[in-house]
Scaffold this motif. Structure first.
Motif, PDB file in Angstrom:
ATOM      1  N   TYR A  56      40.337   0.317  21.962  1.00 23.78           N
ATOM      2  CA  TYR A  56      41.052  -0.893  22.354  1.00 23.78           C
ATOM      3  C   TYR A  56      40.096  -1.989  22.826  1.00 23.78           C
ATOM      4  N   ALA A  57      38.968  -1.613  23.389  1.00 23.90           N
ATOM      5  CA  ALA A  57      37.962  -2.622  23.750  1.00 23.90           C
ATOM      6  C   ALA A  57      37.358  -3.222  22.484  1.00 23.90           C
ATOM      7  N   GLY A  87      39.678  -6.211  22.408  1.00 24.02           N
ATOM      8  CA  GLY A  87      39.022  -6.878  23.523  1.00 24.02           C
ATOM      9  C   GLY A  87      39.557  -6.476  24.895  1.00 24.02           C
ATOM     10  N   PHE A  88      40.276  -5.344  24.964  1.00 23.86           N
ATOM     11  CA  PHE A  88      40.847  -4.917  26.237  1.00 23.86           C
ATOM     12  C   PHE A  88      39.739  -4.582  27.232  1.00 23.86           C
ATOM     13  N   ASP A  89      40.009  -4.871  28.494  1.00 27.09           N
ATOM     14  CA  ASP A  89      39.045  -4.562  29.553  1.00 27.09           C
ATOM     15  C   ASP A  89      39.282  -3.150  30.091  1.00 27.09           C
ATOM     16  N   ARG A  90      38.529  -2.795  31.105  1.00 32.51           N
ATOM     17  CA  ARG A  90      38.565  -1.465  31.703  1.00 32.51           C
ATOM     18  C   ARG A  90      39.934  -1.086  32.260  1.00 32.51           C
ATOM     19  N   SER A  91      40.763  -2.060  32.600  1.00 31.42           N
ATOM     20  CA  SER A  91      42.065  -1.731  33.183  1.00 31.42           C
ATOM     21  C   SER A  91      42.941  -0.932  32.205  1.00 31.42           C
ATOM     22  N   PHE A  92      42.722  -1.099  30.904  1.00 33.20           N
ATOM     23  CA  PHE A  92      43.494  -0.310  29.938  1.00 33.20           C
ATOM     24  C   PHE A  92      43.082   1.160  29.994  1.00 33.20           C
ATOM     25  N   GLU A  93      41.806   1.395  30.053  1.00 30.74           N
ATOM     26  CA  GLU A  93      41.308   2.769  30.150  1.00 30.74           C
ATOM     27  C   GLU A  93      41.833   3.443  31.411  1.00 30.74           C
ATOM     28  N   LEU A  94      41.916   2.697  32.492  1.00 32.54           N
ATOM     29  CA  LEU A  94      42.451   3.240  33.743  1.00 32.54           C
ATOM     30  C   LEU A  94      43.936   3.571  33.609  1.00 32.54           C
ATOM     31  N   LEU A  95      44.703   2.721  32.922  1.00 36.61           N
ATOM     32  CA  LEU A  95      46.115   3.007  32.685  1.00 36.61           C
ATOM     33  C   LEU A  95      46.269   4.309  31.894  1.00 36.61           C
ATOM     34  N   VAL A  96      45.484   4.471  30.847  1.00 38.09           N
ATOM     35  CA  VAL A  96      45.533   5.695  30.042  1.00 38.09           C
ATOM     36  C   VAL A  96      45.212   6.902  30.911  1.00 38.09           C
ATOM     37  N   ALA A  97      44.200   6.774  31.763  1.00 42.50           N
ATOM     38  CA  ALA A  97      43.843   7.872  32.666  1.00 42.50           C
ATOM     39  C   ALA A  97      44.998   8.213  33.597  1.00 42.50           C
ATOM     40  N   GLU A  98      45.652   7.214  34.151  1.00 45.09           N
ATOM     41  CA  GLU A  98      46.784   7.449  35.053  1.00 45.09           C
ATOM     42  C   GLU A  98      47.928   8.164  34.333  1.00 45.09           C
ATOM     43  N   VAL A  99      48.235   7.731  33.109  1.00 47.69           N
ATOM     44  CA  VAL A  99      49.305   8.355  32.328  1.00 47.69           C
ATOM     45  C   VAL A  99      48.971   9.825  32.074  1.00 47.69           C
ATOM     46  N   LEU A 100      47.736  10.088  31.688  1.00 48.19           N
ATOM     47  CA  LEU A 100      47.337  11.455  31.371  1.00 48.19           C
ATOM     48  C   LEU A 100      47.269  12.351  32.607  1.00 48.19           C
ATOM     49  N   ILE A 101      46.811  11.822  33.715  1.00 51.45           N
ATOM     50  CA  ILE A 101      46.763  12.614  34.944  1.00 51.45           C
ATOM     51  C   ILE A 101      48.178  12.972  35.383  1.00 51.45           C
TER      52      ILE A 101
END
Length: 166
Positions: A29-30, A34-48
């Protein structure tokens, strides 16, 4: 690659898949949006949240894999609303796109949602994900909401799509 899609299995999550999913969502997605780090954090939250509390009787995640090579993912999870499931974390590696794997993964998720008794399947995406939106439309999802937003460091048009499972 088409020979590879013949050998692809949709399997349950295994050790290492959560880390891979976070990494690949963030990277792809980056690179493409052009997505920033906040997308990766959202994915991490969903998976956790999924790893800690998913209910296997009504929630499932699949990894598309050819041997040890991971090619994609799709999840069916509770939405928090009765009888409505959410499709999440639908990802296909670039080299596996356009070969029918996305359709197969989507059909698997829809089938699970129906078998589990959900009446609707909802997903959230962005208008810029044209190939995914074509796939959703072809599978009788309807875009029920669309609005401009600023998310993940980008100006986007956020969309909600729904499929009636009855």
């Amino acid at each position: 690659m088409s020979n590879q899609t013949n050998n692809v299995v949709l399997r349950d999550l295994e050790i290492g898949d959560i880390g891979w999913l976070i990494q690949r969502h963030g990277e792809l997605y980056a690179e493409h949006d052009g997505f920033d780090r906040s997308f990766e954090l959202l994915v991490a939250e969903v998976l956790i949240a999924f790893a800690h509390s998913h209910d296997p009787s009504c929630e499932r995640g699949w990894i598309a894999a050819n041997g040890s090579q991971r090619l994609g993912s799709i999840f069916c999870v509770r939405s928090g609303e009765p009888e409505i499931a959410k499709l999440r974390l639908f990802l296909i590696e670039p080299e596996a796109r356009g070969l029918g794997l996305g359709q197969r993964m989507l059909e698997t998720c829809i089938g699970f949602a129906r078998e589990t008794g959900y009446r609707r399947l909802r997903l959230w995406t962005h208008q810029s994900h044209l190939a995914a939106c074509v796939l959703y439309d072809r599978n009788k999802f309807a875009c029920v909401k669309s609005k401009p937003v600023r998310s993940f460091g980008q100006d986007l048009v956020e969309q909600t799509w729904e499929l009636d499972l009855t």
